[in-house]
Design a protein around this motif. Structure first.
Motif: not given
Length: 266
Positions: A98-100, A120-125, A147
Motif C-alpha cells: 500500500q502506497c507503493q 501507486r496504490a495510495h491508501r486513499s484509493w 490515476w
C-alpha cells in the motif's frame, strides 16, 4: 513511478506478459499429469483459478529477467514494485504494498485476453474487501481508470487448441484407450490447420511415455488421410509452414492439407 515507466517502455510488456500468463495457466492446469487443458472447466477448483495470480509473479520475473527482491516482489529501475494479478475484476493489495508502485494485471479467461496498469496504490484509493482480515484492500475503479498508467491495452491470450474440439471429439482424443498414436492422429485430424504446441501433445499423452515420439510416428497415417505433418524443430518444415503464412515455433506442430504437395520428413 516515472523511472519504472521509462524502464518498461523499452520492453514488449504485453508480449512478455502474454507468455508469462500462458505459462502460469499451464502450470496450474498441469496438463501432462492431469490431462486438463481448460481453466474454465468444471473440474478446475476456484482456488486453482485464483492461484494463477500467485504463480504469475514468478513467471513475470523470469520473463522480464527481474530479480526477486524485497521489500516487495522486485526492483525496476531501483524502485520497489509489487506484481499483482486477478482473474476477476479487482486486486488484493497487501499492507506492505500500500502506497507503493504496483503492476496490476487483469486476466479475462472467458474472453482470452489481459491488460495491465502501473499504479501507486495510495491508501486513499483502496477499500477493504468484505471479510478480509489480513489487511489486504481492493483498488478503487476510479483510481485505476484515472490515476494509473496503462502499460498495454487488451491483448489476446493464446487459445489452447484442445478447447476448439467438440465435447465428443475431446472425449475421443483424451480417452484412456486407444493408445497415444490413434488419439494423436485423431487430434491432428480434428485440428488440421491449427498450430499445436508441445504442451498440447503432453496433455493428450498425460501420464504416458514419450508423447513427442508418438506424435512423430503418426505422420504416415495422417498422409494416408491427405494431411502432411510439420514440426517446427526442422527449418525446412518451418519454411513450408511459412509458405502457407503459418509461423511455427521450434516446439510447434501442425497438420496441413497440401493439395498434393508433400513435406520432407525430419
Amino acid at each position: 513511478m516515472l523511472a519504472v515507466v521509462d524502464s518498461l517502455r523499452t520492453r514488449n510488456v504485453g508480449g512478455l506478459y502474454t507468455r508469462a500468463i500462458a505459462n502460469a495457466i499451464d502450470y496450474v492446469l498441469d496438463g501432462p499429469r492431469t490431462g486438463r487443458y481448460d481453466l474454465l472447466a468444471p473440474d478446475v477448483h476456484p482456488g486453482e483459478k485464483a492461484s494463477v495470480g500467485a504463480k504469475l509473479e514468478y513467471e513475470v520475473l523470469r520473463s522480464f529477467g527481474l530479480p526477486k527482491e524485497p521489500p516487495l516482489d522486485t526492483l525496476i529501475a531501483d524502485v520497489p514494485v509489487d506484481i499483482k494479478a486477478t482473474v476477476g475484476s479487482n486486486w488484493s493489495i497487501p499492507a506492505e504494498a500500500q502506497c507503493q508502485v504496483c503492476i496490476c494485471t487483469q486476466i479475462q479467461l472467458g474472453k482470452s485476453r489481459h491488460r495491465s496498469w502501473l499504479v501507486r496504490a495510495h491508501r486513499s484509493w483502496l477499500y477493504r474487501g468484505a471479510g478480509n482480515r489480513d489487511g489486504k484492500r481492493g483498488l478503487a475503479v476510479h483510481a485505476r481508470d484515472n490515476w494509473s498508467f496503462p502499460l498495454y491495452d487488451w491483448t489476446p491470450l493464446p487459445v489452447n487448441p484442445l478447447t476448439l474440439l467438440t465435447p465428443e471429439q475431446a472425449g475421443q482424443v483424451l480417452a484412456e484407450k486407444p493408445g497415444q498414436e490413434p488419439r494423436l492422429t485423431m487430434m491432428f485430424q480434428f485440428l488440421a490447420g491449427h498450430v499445436i504446441p508441445r504442451s498440447v501433445l503432453s496433455t493428450v499423452g498425460a501420464g504416458k511415455h514419450d508423447p513427442l515420439r508418438r506424435a512423430r510416428n503418426v505422420r504416415a497415417s495422417l498422409e494416408r488421410g491427405g494431411l502432411t505433418l510439420l514440426c517446427g524443430k526442422f527449418p525446412e518444415q518451418r519454411d513450408i509452414a511459412a509458405a502457407h503464412k503459418i509461423t511455427l515455433g521450434p516446439e510447434d506442430w501442425i497438420a496441413l492439407r497440401m493439395d498434393g504437395e508433400h513435406s520432407s520428413a525430419g
